[in-house]
Design a protein around this motif. Structure first.
Motif, PDB file in Angstrom:
ATOM      1  N   VAL A  46     -67.927  32.053 -62.508  1.00 36.14           N
ATOM      2  CA  VAL A  46     -68.182  30.847 -63.296  1.00 36.14           C
ATOM      3  C   VAL A  46     -68.117  29.682 -62.317  1.00 36.14           C
ATOM      4  N   LYS A  47     -69.058  28.753 -62.448  1.00 40.44           N
ATOM      5  CA  LYS A  47     -69.119  27.622 -61.548  1.00 40.44           C
ATOM      6  C   LYS A  47     -68.942  26.322 -62.330  1.00 40.44           C
ATOM      7  N   LEU A  48     -67.933  25.528 -61.964  1.00 38.36           N
ATOM      8  CA  LEU A  48     -67.801  24.180 -62.478  1.00 38.36           C
ATOM      9  C   LEU A  48     -68.342  23.295 -61.368  1.00 38.36           C
ATOM     10  N   ILE A  49     -69.486  22.672 -61.624  1.00 42.43           N
ATOM     11  CA  ILE A  49     -70.154  21.871 -60.599  1.00 42.43           C
ATOM     12  C   ILE A  49     -69.916  20.401 -60.912  1.00 42.43           C
ATOM     13  N   SER A  50     -69.138  19.776 -60.053  1.00 41.44           N
ATOM     14  CA  SER A  50     -68.777  18.367 -60.175  1.00 41.44           C
ATOM     15  C   SER A  50     -69.682  17.578 -59.229  1.00 41.44           C
ATOM     16  N   VAL A  51     -70.485  16.688 -59.785  1.00 41.85           N
ATOM     17  CA  VAL A  51     -71.449  15.935 -58.988  1.00 41.85           C
ATOM     18  C   VAL A  51     -70.954  14.496 -58.858  1.00 41.85           C
ATOM     19  N   VAL A  52     -70.876  14.000 -57.626  1.00 43.14           N
ATOM     20  CA  VAL A  52     -70.381  12.651 -57.368  1.00 43.14           C
ATOM     21  C   VAL A  52     -71.341  11.886 -56.459  1.00 43.14           C
ATOM     22  N   PRO A  53     -71.433  10.562 -56.632  1.00 45.97           N
ATOM     23  CA  PRO A  53     -72.300   9.768 -55.749  1.00 45.97           C
ATOM     24  C   PRO A  53     -71.832   9.796 -54.286  1.00 45.97           C
ATOM     25  N   SER A  54     -70.531   9.579 -54.042  1.00 45.53           N
ATOM     26  CA  SER A  54     -69.980   9.625 -52.683  1.00 45.53           C
ATOM     27  C   SER A  54     -68.499   9.948 -52.757  1.00 45.53           C
ATOM     28  N   ILE A  55     -68.111  11.010 -52.105  1.00 43.95           N
ATOM     29  CA  ILE A  55     -66.748  11.533 -52.227  1.00 43.95           C
ATOM     30  C   ILE A  55     -65.681  10.548 -51.773  1.00 43.95           C
ATOM     31  N   ASP A  56     -66.036   9.607 -50.934  1.00 45.80           N
ATOM     32  CA  ASP A  56     -65.063   8.699 -50.341  1.00 45.80           C
ATOM     33  C   ASP A  56     -64.961   7.366 -51.097  1.00 45.80           C
ATOM     34  N   THR A  57     -65.155   7.411 -52.410  1.00 46.79           N
ATOM     35  CA  THR A  57     -64.997   6.213 -53.241  1.00 46.79           C
ATOM     36  C   THR A  57     -63.981   6.528 -54.334  1.00 46.79           C
TER      37      THR A  57
END
Length: 166
Positions: A46-57
């Protein structure tokens, strides 16, 4: 198509919107060591895919940390965080923050994931904030396109969907 704003400004999303019940589209992103990663890399999980604009914000950092914490509590779930940050930056961020349960993946090369899941922001060449749960047979069981890119996703709903997915 999902409607997304960034700091209140409407954005154009490139690609096709993914819906619950769809077969998850394939994609190619890069792991922190620059090796290619596709949907098949995590076949059977099972994949929980977390999408973010930029990890360092701020919000992206909090989102990645929250799913990292929850990942260790859910059996057979891979937590994948996808952004357009360079793989080197993702690796450095994870190492400096001690995150071990989440896999960071970079879509910087050609926006393959962003276009496949309809989260590529045309105006910014970033990914819109979103969460997807894909079951072990690659069927999409949960979708959240966060309407304002600077807002948090519904963590509880995503985690419950990951726990319920087989």
């Amino acid at each position: 198509m999902a409607t997304v704003t960034f700091k209140g400004n409407p954005m154009t999303l490139i690609g096709s919107e993914v819906k619950v019940g769809d077969q998850a589209p394939d994609f190619t992103v890069l792991a922190n060591d620059l090796s290619p990663v596709t949907l098949d890399t995590y076949k059977g999980a099972v994949k929980l895919i977390s999408v973010v604009p930029s990890i360092d914000t701020g919000v992206c950092d909090a989102q990645t940390r929250r799913f990292n914490e929850e990942a260790s509590k859910v059996e057979n779930v891979k937590v994948l965080t996808v952004s357009v940050d360079l793989p080197f930056a993702q690796k450095r961020w994870c190492a400096s923050n001690g995150l071990e349960n989440v896999v960071t993946l970079s879509d910087h090369r050609d926006l393959s994931f962003g276009e496949a899941f309809g989260v590529a922001i045309k105006e910014l060449r970033l990914l819109a904030r979103a969460v997807f749960v894909v079951d072990s047979e690659d069927k999409v069981t949960y979708v959240e396109y966060v309407s304002e890119a600077t807002n948090h996703p519904n963590y509880e709903a995503a985690i419950e969907a990951a726990k319920a997915a087989k």
